[in-house]
Design a protein around this motif. Structure first.
Motif, PDB file in Angstrom:
ATOM      1  N   ASP A   1       6.727   5.702  31.057  1.00  0.00           N
ATOM      2  CA  ASP A   1       6.566   4.565  30.140  1.00  0.00           C
ATOM      3  C   ASP A   1       6.769   5.026  28.696  1.00  0.00           C
ATOM      4  N   PHE A   2       6.165   6.168  28.370  1.00  0.00           N
ATOM      5  CA  PHE A   2       6.293   6.690  27.009  1.00  0.00           C
ATOM      6  C   PHE A   2       7.710   7.168  26.721  1.00  0.00           C
ATOM      7  N   ALA A   3       8.306   7.877  27.657  1.00  0.00           N
ATOM      8  CA  ALA A   3       9.642   8.432  27.438  1.00  0.00           C
ATOM      9  C   ALA A   3      10.642   7.342  27.071  1.00  0.00           C
ATOM     10  N   LEU A   4      10.473   6.156  27.648  1.00  0.00           N
ATOM     11  CA  LEU A   4      11.379   5.052  27.338  1.00  0.00           C
ATOM     12  C   LEU A   4      11.237   4.572  25.897  1.00  0.00           C
ATOM     13  N   THR A   5      10.104   4.842  25.262  1.00  0.00           N
ATOM     14  CA  THR A   5       9.967   4.487  23.849  1.00  0.00           C
ATOM     15  C   THR A   5      10.761   5.442  22.963  1.00  0.00           C
ATOM     16  N   ILE A   6      11.079   6.619  23.485  1.00  0.00           N
ATOM     17  CA  ILE A   6      11.848   7.613  22.734  1.00  0.00           C
ATOM     18  C   ILE A   6      13.345   7.448  22.986  1.00  0.00           C
ATOM     19  N   GLU A   7      13.727   7.239  24.239  1.00  0.00           N
ATOM     20  CA  GLU A   7      15.139   7.077  24.598  1.00  0.00           C
ATOM     21  C   GLU A   7      15.322   5.813  25.448  1.00  0.00           C
ATOM     22  N   PRO A   8      15.180   4.647  24.846  1.00  0.00           N
ATOM     23  CA  PRO A   8      15.241   3.405  25.614  1.00  0.00           C
ATOM     24  C   PRO A   8      16.610   3.116  26.223  1.00  0.00           C
ATOM     25  N   ASP A   9      17.657   3.751  25.713  1.00  0.00           N
ATOM     26  CA  ASP A   9      19.004   3.472  26.203  1.00  0.00           C
ATOM     27  C   ASP A   9      19.526   4.533  27.172  1.00  0.00           C
ATOM     28  N   SER A  10      18.683   5.484  27.551  1.00  0.00           N
ATOM     29  CA  SER A  10      19.123   6.568  28.429  1.00  0.00           C
ATOM     30  C   SER A  10      19.260   6.075  29.867  1.00  0.00           C
ATOM     31  N   SER A  11      20.467   6.111  30.411  1.00  0.00           N
ATOM     32  CA  SER A  11      20.667   5.678  31.796  1.00  0.00           C
ATOM     33  C   SER A  11      19.990   6.623  32.771  1.00  0.00           C
TER      34      SER A  11
ATOM     35  N   VAL B   1      17.628  12.182  20.889  1.00  0.00           N
ATOM     36  CA  VAL B   1      16.200  12.113  20.570  1.00  0.00           C
ATOM     37  C   VAL B   1      16.005  12.168  19.063  1.00  0.00           C
ATOM     38  N   ARG B   2      16.688  13.064  18.402  1.00  0.00           N
ATOM     39  CA  ARG B   2      16.582  13.187  16.946  1.00  0.00           C
ATOM     40  C   ARG B   2      16.981  11.874  16.262  1.00  0.00           C
ATOM     41  N   ARG B   3      18.079  11.285  16.763  1.00  0.00           N
ATOM     42  CA  ARG B   3      18.559  10.043  16.168  1.00  0.00           C
ATOM     43  C   ARG B   3      17.543   8.925  16.366  1.00  0.00           C
ATOM     44  N   SER B   4      16.969   8.849  17.557  1.00  0.00           N
ATOM     45  CA  SER B   4      15.990   7.809  17.858  1.00  0.00           C
ATOM     46  C   SER B   4      14.785   7.885  16.937  1.00  0.00           C
ATOM     47  N   LEU B   5      14.400   9.099  16.576  1.00  0.00           N
ATOM     48  CA  LEU B   5      13.216   9.304  15.739  1.00  0.00           C
ATOM     49  C   LEU B   5      13.552   9.320  14.248  1.00  0.00           C
ATOM     50  N   GLY B   6      14.831   9.255  13.907  1.00  0.00           N
ATOM     51  CA  GLY B   6      15.218   9.353  12.499  1.00  0.00           C
ATOM     52  C   GLY B   6      14.928  10.723  11.926  1.00  0.00           C
ATOM     53  N   MET B   7      15.139  11.781  12.740  1.00  0.00           N
ATOM     54  CA  MET B   7      14.819  13.143  12.329  1.00  0.00           C
ATOM     55  C   MET B   7      16.014  14.069  12.585  1.00  0.00           C
ATOM     56  N   MET B   8      17.194  13.607  12.224  1.00  0.00           N
ATOM     57  CA  MET B   8      18.415  14.353  12.533  1.00  0.00           C
ATOM     58  C   MET B   8      18.426  15.754  11.918  1.00  0.00           C
ATOM     59  N   ASP B   9      17.812  15.934  10.760  1.00  0.00           N
ATOM     60  CA  ASP B   9      17.887  17.222  10.067  1.00  0.00           C
ATOM     61  C   ASP B   9      16.607  18.049  10.180  1.00  0.00           C
ATOM     62  N   ALA B  10      15.639  17.552  10.929  1.00  0.00           N
ATOM     63  CA  ALA B  10      14.363  18.255  11.040  1.00  0.00           C
ATOM     64  C   ALA B  10      14.456  19.396  12.052  1.00  0.00           C
ATOM     65  N   PRO B  11      13.696  20.468  11.844  1.00  0.00           N
ATOM     66  CA  PRO B  11      13.634  21.532  12.853  1.00  0.00           C
ATOM     67  C   PRO B  11      13.118  20.976  14.183  1.00  0.00           C
ATOM     68  N   ALA B  12      13.592  21.553  15.270  1.00  0.00           N
ATOM     69  CA  ALA B  12      13.215  21.056  16.594  1.00  0.00           C
ATOM     70  C   ALA B  12      11.711  21.070  16.807  1.00  0.00           C
ATOM     71  N   ALA B  13      11.023  22.076  16.265  1.00  0.00           N
ATOM     72  CA  ALA B  13       9.574  22.142  16.441  1.00  0.00           C
ATOM     73  C   ALA B  13       8.886  20.953  15.785  1.00  0.00           C
ATOM     74  N   GLU B  14       9.431  20.475  14.647  1.00  0.00           N
ATOM     75  CA  GLU B  14       8.846  19.303  13.991  1.00  0.00           C
ATOM     76  C   GLU B  14       9.123  18.035  14.792  1.00  0.00           C
ATOM     77  N   VAL B  15      10.307  17.959  15.392  1.00  0.00           N
ATOM     78  CA  VAL B  15      10.626  16.813  16.242  1.00  0.00           C
ATOM     79  C   VAL B  15       9.690  16.789  17.449  1.00  0.00           C
TER      80      VAL B  15
END
Length: 255
Positions: free
Chosen positions: A179-189, A230-244
């Protein structure tokens, strides 16, 4: 080598596991939330318990050890770093250690974060990893004792394993994780397909654990913090992976 793996529900939403090598007769129990399910499974199969492997110190993973040992004497393995809060250990292990189980090499991974001193057991020849509350089906454990960066670094260790590895984790949390994962990647087939499979399995009363690492790599947001969707979904394209990762974990904690 072929090992028999038995997945057993315990307590309200835990899992415990038996691993058996028919040739040598070696049998290991991995985490012991309660003794009853393991005792019954050993008796039913006529197996003799030889080892107990513990991933971390939380009561819902170790509280059945004493009762199980009373009827099935066995060698107990756990983390050296956690020795002071685990049942008495016969073998204390750390990152990079390995030991033999029925002719199969077992590698120890330090996957601290959920707790400090949490370990995983990886059997590369058998393609199995016992991950406790570190990597879970479509999730990961809450970061109770370690840091977010530490947890992220721990999860990276699973990325080097064969994608076909069977991930044996500690809880039936998969439906809520989906349920939660779909809030992060709602368009993932891939995620939508897995979501449907999980819902169907739970409707039939079937477990969703173990899972395949390949499925986790494709759909588990906690492993995908470095991935562009995932980065795009969160608006964190330039953030370090640990911050994402930390942002995903914070969102899940509040979900």
């Amino acid at each position: 080598m072929t090992l028999d793996l038995v997945t057993l529900p315990a307590l309200s939403d835990n899992y415990t596991f038996l691993l058996h090598d028919a040739k040598s007769g070696a049998t290991a129990a991995i985490d012991v939330p309660e003794a009853g399910p393991l005792d019954a499974a050993l008796t039913e199969r006529g197996w003799t318990l030889s080892e107990i492997w513990l991933t971390h110190h939380h009561d819902d993973h170790i509280q059945g050890v004493e009762a199980l040992l009373a009827g099935h004497p066995a060698k107990v393995t756990g983390a050296l770093a956690d020795k002071h809060r685990l049942p008495p250990l016969d073998r204390a292990v750390s990152e990079g250690d390995s030991f033999d189980f029925g002719g199969e090499e077992v590698h120890v991974l330090d996957v601290s974060g959920h707790t400090v001193g949490h370990i995983a057991f990886h059997l590369p020849g058998a393609g199995i990893a016992f991950t406790g509350d570190s990597l879970m089906a479509l999730g990961c454990g809450r970061v109770f004792e370690g840091t977010m960066e530490q947890m992220w670094n721990s999860l990276q260790k699973f990325l080097s394993l064969d994608p076909g590895t069977t991930i044996c984790s500690g809880h039936e949390y998969t439906q809520k994780n989906a349920d939660f994962a779909l809030t992060i990647e709602p368009d993932s087939s891939a995620l939508k397909s897995r979501y449907d499979a999980i819902a169907a399995a739970r409707a039939r009363g079937e477990p969703t654990v173990p899972s395949k690492l390949s499925d986790e790599l494709a759909t588990n947001p906690f492993l995908r913090a470095a991935d562009e969707p995932v980065r795009r979904s969160l608006g964190m394209m330039d953030a370090p992976a640990a911050e994402v990762f930390a942002e995903i974990r914070r969102r899940k904690d509040a979900f």
